[in-house]
Each structure stands twice: as C-alpha cells, then as structure tokens.
Design an enzyme around this catalytic site. Structure first.
Site, short mmCIF file in Angstrom:
data_model
loop_
_atom_site.label_atom_id
_atom_site.label_comp_id
_atom_site.label_asym_id
_atom_site.label_seq_id
_atom_site.Cartn_x
_atom_site.Cartn_y
_atom_site.Cartn_z
N LYS A 201 4.37 9.25 2.67
CA LYS A 201 4.05 9.95 1.43
C LYS A 201 4.25 9.04 0.21
CE LYS A 201 3.37 12.57 -1.84
NZ LYS A 201 2.74 13.76 -2.27
N CYS A 255 3.84 12.44 -9.83
CA CYS A 255 3.74 11.81 -8.50
C CYS A 255 3.57 10.31 -8.61
CB CYS A 255 2.55 12.42 -7.76
SG CYS A 255 2.51 14.20 -7.88
#
Ligand code: SAJ
Length: 406
Positions: A201, A255
């Site tokens: 991720k 993010c």
C-alpha cells in the site's frame, strides 16, 4: 454482521457497499453529529453516487452509532496521520479503535485494519495490545490488513473494479475476509501476509509521489530556459515505455503527500529518492508564489489583494482540503509576501482561510489576476469570466491562450 469503525472517506463508502450487497453492517464513529447526519440520510462529504448509495444502504437496514458492537468481524478505517518532525506514523487512532474493539468483540473475532499503516505497524503496535489483554492471536482473535486503494473523485467505481490486497496470518482467515469484499468487488483479490500488504500500500502511493516529483522537477528545469514542459511531456509520453505524470502546484490529500514519509521515517538512510521526491513536491507551492511574484512584476500589479486563488481543495471535484497545495501556499505566503491573496472554492462552504469568498461573481469582480490552483468542473463551465483577467494556470485547464504557466 460487520462493524465498520470510522465513517470517513474510506469507512463510509465501504460500509455502504457491503450493506447494499447482502451483508448486515453497523457503522460506528465517535462523532455524534456525523452519526446523526448519516442516520437521517445526509452524506457527510461530496462524492459522485454516494448519496444514492447511502439511501439504498439505509433501506437495506444499515445503522450508524457511536457505540462499538459485539460482533465477529470489524473493519477499522480510522485516520493514520504522521508526525511532521520524525516522519513516522502516528498510530494513536488505530490503537484506540483496537482497544475499544477488544472490550466488546466476540471470541474468535477478526479485526480487519483498512487504514493505511507504515510497514511493521501491526507487529509493533497492534499485536502487543492484543497480547497484553491475554488473548492469543490466531486462536482467540485474528488480525487482517486490507488496505484500500480507491481514489477520491471516483471512489465507488474503484471500490467495485480495483484489485485488492489482503494480508493475514492465516490464509483461511484471509480468504474468509476476501469473500466479504467479493460481495461487491469485481477485481482480483490477492491474499498475502500482513507485512507484505502493509508495504504494498505504501509503495503504491510512493510510486505515484516519486513520479509526480519527476514531473515537477522537469517543470522547474524547463522554466529555466522557457521551454514548454507540457508539450515535452506529451511528446515523451508518445514513447511506448514512457508515462510521465502531470506537474502541478503541489501534492495534497491524505495519501500521496503522507504515506511516502513513512518510508523516510522508518528507513532514513536508505529512502533517499523518496525523501528528495517529497521535498520537491513540497516545494511546489513556493514555486507558484515565485511565479505570482514574477507575473505581478511583468504586469505592474503591486497590490496582492487584486490576486485571487481559485481552488482550496487538494484536487479537482472533491471537497477535501487536507494538505492542499493552496493551504500550503497561503501558509508560505504569510512568511514571504504581504498577506492578502483572495480565495474561492465552490466546494468549500465553511470559512477556513482569510479573505475567502463564497460568491464566485464577487470574487472575480474583486481581482485582476486569477491563479488556477484546482481545475474544478465549475471553472471549466465558467471559463468565459477569465477572458479579461491575467491568468496563471497551474493545472493546464484554461483555454485562454495568454494564460501564464508554472
Ligand atoms: N497530482 C499531480 N499530478 C498528477 C497526479 C496528481 O500533481 O499527475 C496531485 C493531485 O493534484 C493531488 C495529489 O497529487 O494534489 C494526489 O492526488 P491523486 O489523484 O494522485 O491521489 P489521491 O491522493 O487522491 O489518491 C491516492 C491514490 N493512489 C494511487 O493512485 C497510487 C488512490 O488509489 C489511493 O487509494 C489513495 O491515494 C489512498 O487513499 O491512499
């Protein structure tokens, strides 16, 4: 029954998707107001299709509450900020959520952590909390990491169509959790171990950050000799193995502008390319200020108050302002130029910065120069109002041939 903990940008769409695909879901969030809004059928952030999805999920019986439920499966989707100095993850929200779950969960429950975490977080912070309670992981309780991959602005499509990764200690537990996601996800679901899932991720978001940094550095190189970086990127991208991303006013959101720092924080002497890339991206708001200053000089503008920034969110057609380039720019402007830039964003209804307008016409009337920080659809539909303005277009969206670029 699944208890989804944290009803923000990721937890809410995931809870709604599960609830509309035959799974009983209760959503939990500590924010009382947010819980009431959702129970009344009001969405709490703007995303295409979310409103309709909430209405169908309510019809299917989803409930929202501030209380943790006694069930067999939890999906934890709470924020994971980073410490701006050490660059390391701040896992406090995940830790608090896990502690609260442990107080009520059924025997042999599974805790699925969806929040993005730095590689090693589950070993370092989550397992010890569980073990401290005298529980044996794998016997009394299971842990799974199922990082999300959806992009704000196209969340519902990506929830259904993206491939996913699930990390679990035990393959069978991983497959069982995968079957919940398969209720709505048409993508491939890979089951691996937890450390690998954590790493994939963060690596995905780092890959994008480094590639945006390359485009941003290219932009600065081209600026030195007045070359058209966009034309150069377009031509380079015609090569079958080149795909350069878009340069811009900076990188925001929760993010891409955060996760790569986890690698820098945990591997400071090795993650050098990542560190430099993040610094390049973070330097872009100052580059916008430098260009504003140059263009003001060329056009004999000496009043910063006649300049307006269009866009406060971190990218187009979302209402999320976290870490946005405009906020970074305004912070920097307070230090470098006299403050006074005007600001407008059609998606931001609250007053969050000084000199913020809520009426587009008034904003346009009060400025001579507009800096396009975000290419919202709203602006593309109102481009004609810019025809008699000086324009600095940081996103390459303006059709005004005289527009300046970064
Ligand atoms: N940006 C550029 N140039 C580009 C692309 C983006 O300057 O060519 C800027 C955007 O304007 C924005 C920032 O980067 O300020 C990040 O936007 P984004 O659209 O690249 O990504 P996010 O942060 O909205 O979502 C990312 C996605 N990750 C990847 O594409 C690898 C998404 O799939 C993840 O689920 C999400 O992070 C997340 O939650 O981690």
């Amino acid at each position: 029954m699944i208890n989804v903990i944290g009803l923000g940008y990721i937890g809410l769409p995931t809870a709604l998707m599960l609830a509309t695909h035959g799974i009983k879901v209760i959503g939990t969030d500590y924010n009382n107001e947010l819980v009431s809004e959702l129970n009344e059928g009001n969405i709490t952030f703007s995303e295409e299709g979310l409103d309709e999805l909430l209405q169908s999920a309510l019809e299917k019986g989803i409930k929202f509450t501030t209380a943790y439920q006694s069930v067999d499966t939890y999906i934890i989707s709470v924020p994971t900020p980073y410490d701006k100095i050490s660059k390391k993850i701040d896992p406090s929200f995940v830790i608090e959520a896990v502690k609260s779950v442990l107080k009520v969960c059924n025997v042999n429950a599974t805790l699925v952590i969806e929040s993005t975490v730095s590689p090693g977080t589950i070993d370092k912070y989550i397992r010890p909390i569980i073990e401290k309670e005298g529980l044996v992981i794998g016997e009394d309780i299971n842990i799974v990491h199922a990082p999300e991959r959806i992009i704000p602005g196209n969340m519902l499509y990506e929830l259904i169509n993206n491939n996913r990764t699930i990390g679990a200690d035990n393959k069978m537990v991983g497959e069982r959790i995968a079957s919940y996601y398969k209720s709505f996800c048409k993508g491939k679901i890979v089951v691996t171990n937890i450390r690998t899932a954590e790493m994939t991720k963060v690596v995905e978001n780092t890959f994008r950050a480094v590639n945006i940094a390359f485009a941003n550095e290219l932009l600065k190189i081209c600026r030195v000799d007045d070359l058209d970086v966009y034309e150069i990127i377009n031509i380079c991208n015609m090569h079958p193995r080149v795909n350069i991303l878009q340069p811009g006013p900076g990188v925001g959101g929760h993010c891409i502008s955060v996760d790569p720092w986890f690698l820098v924080g945990d591997y400071p002497s090795t993650a050098k390319l990542v560190n430099t890339s993040m610094k390049i991206n973070d330097s872009m708001p100052d580059h916008v200020l430098y260009r504003i200053h140059q263009i003001m000089k060329c056009n004999n503008i000496d009043d910063i108050g006649r300049i307006g920034l269009y866009g406060l969110t971190y990218k187009e057609d979302v209402d999320d302002c976290r870490e946005s380039p405009t906020l970074q720019l305004l912070e920097s402007q307070e230090r470098h130029l006299a403050p006074g830039l005007k600001v407008f964003d059609p998606y931001v209804k609250d007053d969050i910065v000084k000199n913020q307008y809520h009426d587009f016409k008034n904003f346009i009337n009060d400025i001579d120069m507009v800096v396009i920080m975000v290419g919202h659809k709203h602006l593309l539909e109102n481009m004609e109002v810019l025809s008699n303005k000086i324009v600095l277009d940081t996103r390459l969206v303006c059709n005004n041939l005289n527009a300046y670029h970064l």
